[in-house]
Design an enzyme around this catalytic site. Structure first.
Site, PDB file in Angstrom:
ATOM      1  N   ASP A   1       0.821  -1.205   0.000  1.00  0.00           N
ATOM      2  CA  ASP A   1       0.000   0.000   0.000  1.00  0.00           C
ATOM      3  C   ASP A   1       0.858   1.260   0.000  1.00  0.00           C
ATOM      4  O   ASP A   1       0.502   2.269  -0.601  1.00  0.00           O
ATOM      5  CB  ASP A   1      -0.929   0.007   1.213  1.00  0.00           C
ATOM      6  CG  ASP A   1      -2.129  -0.926   1.025  1.00  0.00           C
ATOM      7  OD1 ASP A   1      -2.328  -1.411  -0.105  1.00  0.00           O
ATOM      8  OD2 ASP A   1      -2.853  -1.160   2.004  1.00  0.00           O
ATOM      9  N   GLY A   2       2.006   1.211   0.688  1.00  0.00           N
ATOM     10  CA  GLY A   2       2.896   2.360   0.714  1.00  0.00           C
ATOM     11  C   GLY A   2       3.437   2.699  -0.662  1.00  0.00           C
ATOM     12  O   GLY A   2       3.566   3.877  -1.024  1.00  0.00           O
TER      13      GLY A   2
ATOM     14  N   ASN B   1      -5.040   8.498   2.007  1.00  0.00           N
ATOM     15  CA  ASN B   1      -5.338   7.875   3.293  1.00  0.00           C
ATOM     16  C   ASN B   1      -5.813   8.881   4.337  1.00  0.00           C
ATOM     17  O   ASN B   1      -6.947   8.836   4.776  1.00  0.00           O
ATOM     18  CB  ASN B   1      -4.116   7.131   3.831  1.00  0.00           C
ATOM     19  CG  ASN B   1      -4.104   5.672   3.450  1.00  0.00           C
ATOM     20  OD1 ASN B   1      -4.996   5.190   2.755  1.00  0.00           O
ATOM     21  ND2 ASN B   1      -3.090   4.955   3.886  1.00  0.00           N
TER      22      ASN B   1
ATOM     23  N   ARG C   1      -8.011  19.847  22.784  1.00  0.00           N
ATOM     24  CA  ARG C   1      -6.725  19.759  23.478  1.00  0.00           C
ATOM     25  C   ARG C   1      -6.361  18.292  23.584  1.00  0.00           C
ATOM     26  O   ARG C   1      -7.144  17.497  24.082  1.00  0.00           O
ATOM     27  CB  ARG C   1      -6.800  20.396  24.871  1.00  0.00           C
ATOM     28  CG  ARG C   1      -6.999  21.898  24.853  1.00  0.00           C
ATOM     29  CD  ARG C   1      -7.317  22.423  26.241  1.00  0.00           C
ATOM     30  NE  ARG C   1      -7.437  23.874  26.247  1.00  0.00           N
ATOM     31  CZ  ARG C   1      -8.538  24.547  25.917  1.00  0.00           C
ATOM     32  NH1 ARG C   1      -9.618  23.857  25.535  1.00  0.00           N
ATOM     33  NH2 ARG C   1      -8.566  25.859  25.950  1.00  0.00           N
TER      34      ARG C   1
ATOM     35  N   ASP D   1      -3.255  15.075  21.993  1.00  0.00           N
ATOM     36  CA  ASP D   1      -2.051  14.734  21.236  1.00  0.00           C
ATOM     37  C   ASP D   1      -2.145  15.149  19.777  1.00  0.00           C
ATOM     38  O   ASP D   1      -1.137  15.476  19.151  1.00  0.00           O
ATOM     39  CB  ASP D   1      -1.775  13.230  21.325  1.00  0.00           C
ATOM     40  CG  ASP D   1      -1.219  12.821  22.684  1.00  0.00           C
ATOM     41  OD1 ASP D   1      -0.995  13.724  23.520  1.00  0.00           O
ATOM     42  OD2 ASP D   1      -1.014  11.615  22.907  1.00  0.00           O
TER      43      ASP D   1
ATOM     44  N   ALA E   1      -5.937  10.986  21.865  1.00  0.00           N
ATOM     45  CA  ALA E   1      -5.771  11.222  23.305  1.00  0.00           C
ATOM     46  C   ALA E   1      -6.209  12.625  23.709  1.00  0.00           C
ATOM     47  O   ALA E   1      -5.406  13.434  24.187  1.00  0.00           O
ATOM     48  CB  ALA E   1      -4.313  10.981  23.715  1.00  0.00           C
TER      49      ALA E   1
END
Length: 266
Positions: free
Chosen positions: A45-46, A122, A148, A150, A185
């Site tokens: 896929d990359g 993607n 707020r 990650d 997160a």
């Protein structure tokens, strides 16, 4: 028909690239790396993501097909032992074109009136290099929340099985013209509050991220990454362009999901 073959660069992929090129030329097709009608990606896929970005300027004229020389991918769905069959299909069979939506990312800067526009197959991710990401999120021009945490991941339907899934986002069928906003997160307490759930936005709904803290921002678009401190806003929406895949046989999406994440069982 004009074609080109891209390779992951390992010995197996390079050997397949050479064989495919010579076989297609024997069938009367023309190798043309500048203006191909079809791009055959050998690797994973990359490798296909890199091929997509190499030809993102001619998406109306170029189709993609992938051969995987590693694990089964969502874009590379032919196996090395099927190369002869695929070559005959490409040379002799009119193929079905399957179109999937893309993500448009527009980045604006404080120190310039110019904008940077990218297309993602993607996803796009937004993080900081120091501390938490703090940004206002507007949806359809209306304030939605102050995030707020990650970071944030904005994915296409076909990219929903990649980083988005690892973050707890939902898997969307790639034919749905939409995008998904998933949190990384998030901080939720008595002072700060976010929706906490992935958001699926339809076509024509724009998501605007306005960073509030003065830190270096890291933005990724698929495999490409950039770092900048002067980012004013990041606008995401379903792009007007689509990616086009050459489909020579049925390969149901949910079957692919099952084989990739569940397996066939005992």
């Amino acid at each position: 028909m004009h074609f080109t073959v891209t390779s992951r660069g390992d010995d197996v992929s390079d050997a397949l690239k050479k064989d495919i090129t010579s076989s297609l030329e024997e069938h009367g097709l023309t190798e043309d790396a500048d203006q191909p009608d079809i791009v055959i990606s050998v690797g994973g896929d990359g490798t296909l993501l890199e091929a997509f970005h190499s030809y993102h300027g001619r998406l109306d004229d170029t189709c993609f097909v992938g051969i995987h020389t590693g694990h089964l991918g969502f874009y590379a769905d032919w196996q090395p032992e099927e190369v002869e069959k695929l070559v005959i299909h490409i040379a002799k069979t009119p193929f079905q074109v399957v179109e999937y939506p893309l993500l448009e990312v527009v980045v604006r800067h404080y120190d310039s009136d110019d904008t940077d526009r990218y297309l993602a197959l993607n996803e796009c991710t937004v993080k900081t290099l120091e501390g938490s990401l703090v940004c206002d999120i507007d949806i359809k021009g209306e304030p939605f929340e102050t995030f707020r945490g990650d970071g944030l991941c904005i994915s296409t339907p076909s990219g929903s099985t990649a980083y988005n899934k690892a973050l707890g986002g939902g898997i969307l069928h790639p034919s749905l013209p939409s995008m998904q906003l998933t949190e990384m997160a998030s901080i939720n307490n008595r002072v700060y509050r976010t929706i906490g759930s992935p958001l699926i936005l339809p076509q024509h709904h724009t998501c605007l991220l306005n960073p509030l803290n003065d830190v270096e921002m890291q933005i990724t678009v698929d495999h490409m990454s950039m770092v900048d401190r002067s980012i004013k806003s990041i606008q995401c929406r379903v792009a007007e362009e689509n990616v086009r895949f050459a489909r020579f046989r049925p390969f149901p999406f949910w079957k692919r999901v099952k084989e990739s994440f569940i397996g066939e069982g005992e």
